[in-house]
Design a protein around this motif. Structure first.
Motif, PDB file in Angstrom:
ATOM      1  N   PRO A   9       0.882  -1.289   0.053  1.00 55.94           N
ATOM      2  CA  PRO A   9       0.048  -0.207  -0.170  1.00 55.94           C
ATOM      3  C   PRO A   9       0.887   1.295   0.054  1.00 55.94           C
ATOM      4  O   PRO A   9       2.313   1.251   0.620  1.00 55.94           O
ATOM      5  CB  PRO A   9      -0.759  -0.093   1.314  1.00 55.94           C
ATOM      6  N   GLY A  10       0.402   2.447  -0.587  1.00 54.73           N
ATOM      7  CA  GLY A  10       1.061   3.536  -0.453  1.00 54.73           C
ATOM      8  C   GLY A  10       1.476   3.958   0.569  1.00 54.73           C
ATOM      9  O   GLY A  10       0.608   4.107   1.565  1.00 54.73           O
ATOM     10  N   GLU A  11       2.758   4.565   0.986  1.00 52.44           N
ATOM     11  CA  GLU A  11       3.189   5.124   2.150  1.00 52.44           C
ATOM     12  C   GLU A  11       4.437   5.819   1.950  1.00 52.44           C
ATOM     13  O   GLU A  11       5.435   5.372   1.541  1.00 52.44           O
ATOM     14  CB  GLU A  11       3.388   3.885   3.043  1.00 52.44           C
ATOM     15  N   TYR A  12       4.378   7.186   2.281  1.00 51.39           N
ATOM     16  CA  TYR A  12       5.756   8.090   2.155  1.00 51.39           C
ATOM     17  C   TYR A  12       6.580   7.571   3.166  1.00 51.39           C
ATOM     18  O   TYR A  12       6.413   7.086   4.447  1.00 51.39           O
ATOM     19  CB  TYR A  12       5.216   9.537   2.478  1.00 51.39           C
ATOM     20  N   ILE A  13       7.902   7.170   2.615  1.00 52.65           N
ATOM     21  CA  ILE A  13       8.965   6.992   3.690  1.00 52.65           C
ATOM     22  C   ILE A  13       9.642   8.316   3.985  1.00 52.65           C
ATOM     23  O   ILE A  13      10.186   8.797   3.204  1.00 52.65           O
ATOM     24  CB  ILE A  13      10.115   6.147   2.705  1.00 52.65           C
ATOM     25  N   ASP A  14       9.728   8.698   5.224  1.00 48.13           N
ATOM     26  CA  ASP A  14      10.267   9.822   5.744  1.00 48.13           C
ATOM     27  C   ASP A  14      11.833   9.924   5.956  1.00 48.13           C
ATOM     28  O   ASP A  14      12.423   9.694   7.116  1.00 48.13           O
ATOM     29  CB  ASP A  14       9.680  10.129   6.970  1.00 48.13           C
ATOM     30  N   LEU A  15      12.562   9.749   4.812  1.00 44.91           N
ATOM     31  CA  LEU A  15      13.987   9.835   4.986  1.00 44.91           C
ATOM     32  C   LEU A  15      14.380  11.311   4.012  1.00 44.91           C
ATOM     33  O   LEU A  15      13.775  11.587   2.789  1.00 44.91           O
ATOM     34  CB  LEU A  15      14.526   8.552   3.899  1.00 44.91           C
ATOM     35  N   LYS A  16      15.441  11.890   4.497  1.00 45.06           N
ATOM     36  CA  LYS A  16      15.659  13.344   3.897  1.00 45.06           C
ATOM     37  C   LYS A  16      16.564  13.116   3.043  1.00 45.06           C
ATOM     38  O   LYS A  16      17.805  13.331   3.290  1.00 45.06           O
ATOM     39  CB  LYS A  16      15.880  14.229   4.824  1.00 45.06           C
ATOM     40  N   PHE A  17      16.624  12.732   1.716  1.00 42.40           N
ATOM     41  CA  PHE A  17      17.585  12.571   0.722  1.00 42.40           C
ATOM     42  C   PHE A  17      17.779  14.152   0.131  1.00 42.40           C
ATOM     43  O   PHE A  17      16.773  14.793  -0.361  1.00 42.40           O
ATOM     44  CB  PHE A  17      17.204  11.591  -0.542  1.00 42.40           C
ATOM     45  N   ARG A  18      19.056  14.423  -0.067  1.00 39.53           N
ATOM     46  CA  ARG A  18      19.310  15.977  -0.732  1.00 39.53           C
ATOM     47  C   ARG A  18      20.596  15.610  -1.590  1.00 39.53           C
ATOM     48  O   ARG A  18      21.394  14.836  -1.511  1.00 39.53           O
ATOM     49  CB  ARG A  18      19.840  16.801   0.645  1.00 39.53           C
ATOM     50  N   THR A  19      20.586  16.507  -2.490  1.00 35.31           N
ATOM     51  CA  THR A  19      21.534  16.820  -3.515  1.00 35.31           C
ATOM     52  C   THR A  19      21.824  18.126  -4.096  1.00 35.31           C
ATOM     53  O   THR A  19      20.976  18.891  -3.680  1.00 35.31           O
ATOM     54  CB  THR A  19      21.845  15.645  -4.605  1.00 35.31           C
TER      55      THR A  19
END
Length: 531
Positions: free
Chosen positions: A296-306
């Motif tokens: 099921p759709g679920e946002y993964i709360d990880l802060k990827f930055r570039t």
């Protein structure tokens, strides 16, 4: 993979000129042999009308939508094209002026109306364009010509007749959807668009449209939002052109090119403005990458930055040993590439075209690798343990994960763009080959192939020839990922027959056949092969 040619004769200007519709399919002259498994149609979308009366369209994405079709039949090929009869087109024809504001062209009020009726027409709300000049794709058993607004246009892909206008806002909370959906083998369609999230802040919704319904009802009526990505900035969503999908995840890259919604709504109501005026670049924030679970759709709360980049086209992404590998056609820096795609720039003389491209963002094919479990190593260590990539991911003190890419291809002002893969076999899976249109200072002049594992490259190119996005068609009994052909529409303005459908062997980009017609076609952006 860089271009071998210069274009001082300026033949490329011809692909930005108005074309007429064709009444009956035109037979093509064949050189070589058309593979017997090609029995369907190549469908392409792009602008076909670059002015209405004395009023010019100004931007590459403003011209009125034209749908093109090359039909394969027992080794023979025919060509047909029609304007899509959108509201924007029909009303322009009736009133002989630009009636609906396009991406970079403002529609002014009717000069015949008096000041009072003009004043009141300002408050009717914004008329959003339905000019579907970007792509065409199937939903259920129907086909839709699309742009990036909330409107899609159902078309008959046999006759190229326009059937009906569909407003996605009638079915889901979305302000618009991209022209780059992902389509699963069973026909399920996923797409992404800006929306209003919780608490009046902006967000991005992934929409799922189911495949053909048993009861023959319209699958669009059963569209649902499956997951929502938050926006880095409350009132300024990023421009989104495409997204990535692996077997279990969605990938969304939030770039620094923002839509200033307040400007968008405010400026429209009071005075003329266009879509291009509402973009701004955030020079501070860089680029945020987001992951979500698919089902099921679920946002993964990880802060990827570039660092800052522009992005239009994902090439492919896939999961491997706890990582998500994301391959992109990036543009360096935070400036909006569309600023360089005004028709005046593209129609300029060659030296001028090169000058413009010199100051524009530079293209690069990049691979980013996102760890699904970033807490397994200590801070400051590279989290990426895949043996075959130099891409890195490092956890910082504030829980942000800084990504550095592996560069798969880079050449100054030489873009590997409008990418395609063996989609049926490899979308969302580990893969080896990408195909693309080569842009030389923004002018399309070659077809490219890239081995993303070894970085080996192949090129097809002929002087004074301007191809389009290559579409991969697999050989029916093909075993290898690149067992198949590439279909591209090439314009050679100085040739006796100035347009041809070129068939290349996907293995080495050698020519198999071409089907020439004695009529010129304007630029096309995206399309599909319909078996």
């Amino acid at each position: 993979m860089s271009s071998r040619f210069e274009h001082p004769a300026g033949g490329y200007k011809k692909i930005f000129e108005t074309a007429d519709e064709i009444g009956e399919p035109l037979p093509a002259t064949i050189t070589g042999r058309i593979p017997s498994f090609l029995r369907g149609s190549l469908l392409r979308l792009g602008p076909g009308l670059f002015e209405v009366g004395s009023e010019p369209f100004l931007h590459l994405f403003d011209g009125q939508a034209m749908i093109h079709k090359f039909d394969f039949n027992n080794g023979q090929v025919t060509y047909l094209r029609k304007f899509v009869k959108t509201d924007a087109y029909v009303r322009a024809m009736v009133e002989k002026r630009v009636v609906i504001t396009e991406f970079g062209t403002i529609a002014y009020p009717d000069p015949c109306k008096n000041i009072f009726s003009r004043f009141f027409s300002y408050f009717k709300g914004v008329e959003i364009t339905d000019n579907c000049l970007v792509n065409v794709y199937p939903i259920g058993e129907d086909f839709y010509a699309v742009t990036e607004t909330n409107y899609m246009t159902k078309v008959n892909v046999d006759t190229l007749e326009t059937l009906k206008k569909v407003d996605m806002c009638d079915y889901v909370n979305i302000n618009g959807v991209t022209a780059h959906p992902h389509i699963e083998p069973d026909g399920t369609v996923y797409n992404i668009g800006n929306c209003m999230g919780k608490g009046a802040s902006l967000a991005y919704n992934i929409v799922r449209i189911p495949p053909t319904q048993k009861d023959k009802s319209d699958p669009i009526e059963k569209s649902r939002v499956v997951v929502q990505f938050p926006s880095a900035e409350r009132f300024k969503p990023s421009y989104v052109h495409s997204f990535g999908m692996t077997e279990n995840h969605f990938v969304f890259v939030e770039t620094p090119v923002k839509i200033n919604l307040l400007k968008f709504l405010g400026a429209w109501s009071v005075r003329g403005t266009n879509y291009m005026d509402c973009f701004e670049s955030d020079e501070e924030k860089g680029t945020w990458l987001h992951l979500a679970k698919k089902d099921p759709g679920e946002y993964i709360d990880l802060k990827f930055r570039t660092s800052s980049m522009g992005l239009f086209h994902h090439i492919n992404c896939y999961e491997d040993q706890g990582f998500v590998v994301v391959d992109l056609c990036a543009w360096k820096g935070y400036e909006f590439v569309y600023n360089y795609l005004w028709l005046a720039n593209l129609r300029a003389d060659w030296e001028e075209v090169k000058k413009n491209a010199l100051i524009a963002p530079q293209p690069e094919v990049r691979r980013y690798v996102l760890p699904l479990d970033p807490y397994k190593e200590e801070q400051g260590k590279n989290l990426v343990s895949l043996p075959y990539t130099t891409a890195t991911a490092v956890m910082g003190a504030d829980d942000t994960i800084w990504l550095e890419p592996e560069v798969l291809f880079s050449g100054p002002r030489q873009a590997f763009e409008f990418p395609q893969i063996n989609y049926k076999k490899n979308n969302g899976k580990n893969y080896t080959y990408a195909y693309a249109l080569g842009l030389n200072n923004f002018i399309p002049d070659r077809i490219c192939k890239l081995n993303v594992k070894t970085k080996e490259t192949w090129v097809w190119q002929e002087p004074e020839s301007y191809p389009s996005e290559p579409i991969f068609v697999q050989t029916p009994d093909g075993v290898d990922e690149d067992d198949g052909v590439l279909l591209t529409v090439v314009v050679a303005p100085s040739a006796v027959r100035p347009t041809y459908m070129l068939i290349l062997n996907a293995k080495d980009l050698s020519e198999i056949a071409r089907a020439e017609v004695d009529i010129i076609t304007p630029v096309t952006f995206h399309g599909m092969y319909k078996p």
